[in-house]
Design an enzyme around this catalytic site. Structure first.
Site, PDB file in Angstrom:
ATOM      1  CG  HIS A 124     -68.274  24.406  62.944  1.00  0.00           C
ATOM      2  ND1 HIS A 124     -67.336  24.367  61.930  1.00  0.00           N
ATOM      3  CD2 HIS A 124     -68.053  25.565  63.616  1.00  0.00           C
ATOM      4  CE1 HIS A 124     -66.587  25.454  61.990  1.00  0.00           C
ATOM      5  NE2 HIS A 124     -66.998  26.194  63.005  1.00  0.00           N
ATOM      6  CD  GLU A 125     -69.648  27.031  66.771  1.00  0.00           C
ATOM      7  OE1 GLU A 125     -68.746  27.304  67.583  1.00  0.00           O
ATOM      8  OE2 GLU A 125     -69.746  27.587  65.662  1.00  0.00           O
ATOM      9  CG  HIS A 128     -64.487  25.523  67.061  1.00  0.00           C
ATOM     10  ND1 HIS A 128     -63.357  25.731  66.308  1.00  0.00           N
ATOM     11  CD2 HIS A 128     -65.507  26.151  66.408  1.00  0.00           C
ATOM     12  CE1 HIS A 128     -63.668  26.464  65.235  1.00  0.00           C
ATOM     13  NE2 HIS A 128     -64.958  26.715  65.269  1.00  0.00           N
ATOM     14  CD  GLU A 187     -64.385  29.009  62.405  1.00  0.00           C
ATOM     15  OE1 GLU A 187     -65.255  28.189  62.089  1.00  0.00           O
ATOM     16  OE2 GLU A 187     -64.431  29.671  63.461  1.00  0.00           O
TER      17      GLU A 187
END
Length: 266
Positions: A124-125, A128, A187
């Site tokens: 997920h990070e 980004h 997100e």
């Protein structure tokens, strides 16, 4: 009004050449070059390493690096070298910065209880960064600053009473809707992109749902979603469940390869 028109024109000119499209089709305004974002990321990461305690636990550090290596191995740009640091902190968090930097807090290991769940957060990070969300946010902040100046000039020139009250209201709207890091759209986008990354790296995407159930238990009562930079736990879990059918074939294909299982030894 000439100043107001000039500032508005500046905003329009700045934005005219910076419109891009995110990996999921959202329109983004990106004012900064890749090299500028990489420099910002490097400076921020160095500052964090100076200010925060780095874990000396070799087993946990190797475990985190193992997961990061598998995720970064499936990224489109294999020329980018990634630095991974495990910070000794009770924070249940992780982050990634432009320029190839990943930070994980030891507190996260108490909630992400296996390699697949930790890969959910790290994927997920990294997503980004791939989706240029950092660039998008600092660009929005820059544009908002110019827009606030234009509004201040316009209200002053028009003789509006209680101008400070109007400006305070505009500032609150800008903070909630624009300036807060990583809004809900970003997100959600990182959730889906990160899910694809972890599946391609051979981590079980079904564990993403279990991870966020753990997060919900650890986080306790959550404030209104409207004022949160993250989707509510329930919405996030629903979106991840709906995406399983799409990413499971990626996971199945990846598991046919010889993969290093990531475990904490010692």
């Amino acid at each position: 009004m000439k100043k107001s028109l000039l500032l508005s024109a500046i905003v329009a000119v700045i934005c005219s050449g910076c419109v891009s499209t995110s990996p999921t089709g959202r329109t983004q305004a990106l004012l900064y070059s890749d090299s500028e974002m990489q420099q910002m990321g490097a400076q921020s990461f160095e500052a964090m390493k100076q200010q925060q305690k780095i874990s000396q636990d070799k087993a946990k550090t190797q475990y985190v690096n193992c997961i990061a290596d598998r995720i970064t191995a499936v990224l489109p740009d294999q020329s980018q070298k990634w630095e991974v640091v495990l910070f000794d902190s009770d924070q249940v968090n992780a982050f990634a910065l432009p320029g190839g930097h990943i930070g994980v807090y030891t507190g996260l290991l108490n909630v992400a209880i296996n390699q697949d769940q930790l890969a959910t957060v790290m994927g997920h990070e990294v997503a980004h960064v791939l989706a240029q969300h950092g660039n998008e946010q600092v660009s929005r902040s820059q544009i908002t600053g110019i827009g606030m100046q234009a509004a201040d000039v316009a209200l002053g020139a028009s003789g509006v009473a209680n101008k400070d009250l109007y400006m305070a209201g505009l500032g609150l709207g800008a903070q909630v809707g624009i300036i807060l890091p990583f809004g809900r759209d970003q997100e959600s986008e990182a959730d889906i992109l990160g899910l694809e990354l972890m599946a391609k790296a051979g981590f079980n995407p079904a564990q993403s749902v279990e991870l966020w159930k753990n997060m919900a238990k650890a986080g306790g009562e959550q404030g209104p979603e409207l004022l949160s930079t993250h989707p509510s736990h329930g919405n996030r879990i629903n979106e991840l469940q709906n995406a399983q059918a799409k990413v499971m074939p990626l996971y199945t294909q990846a598991r046919k390869q010889s993969l290093t299982e990531c475990k904490i030894n010692g």
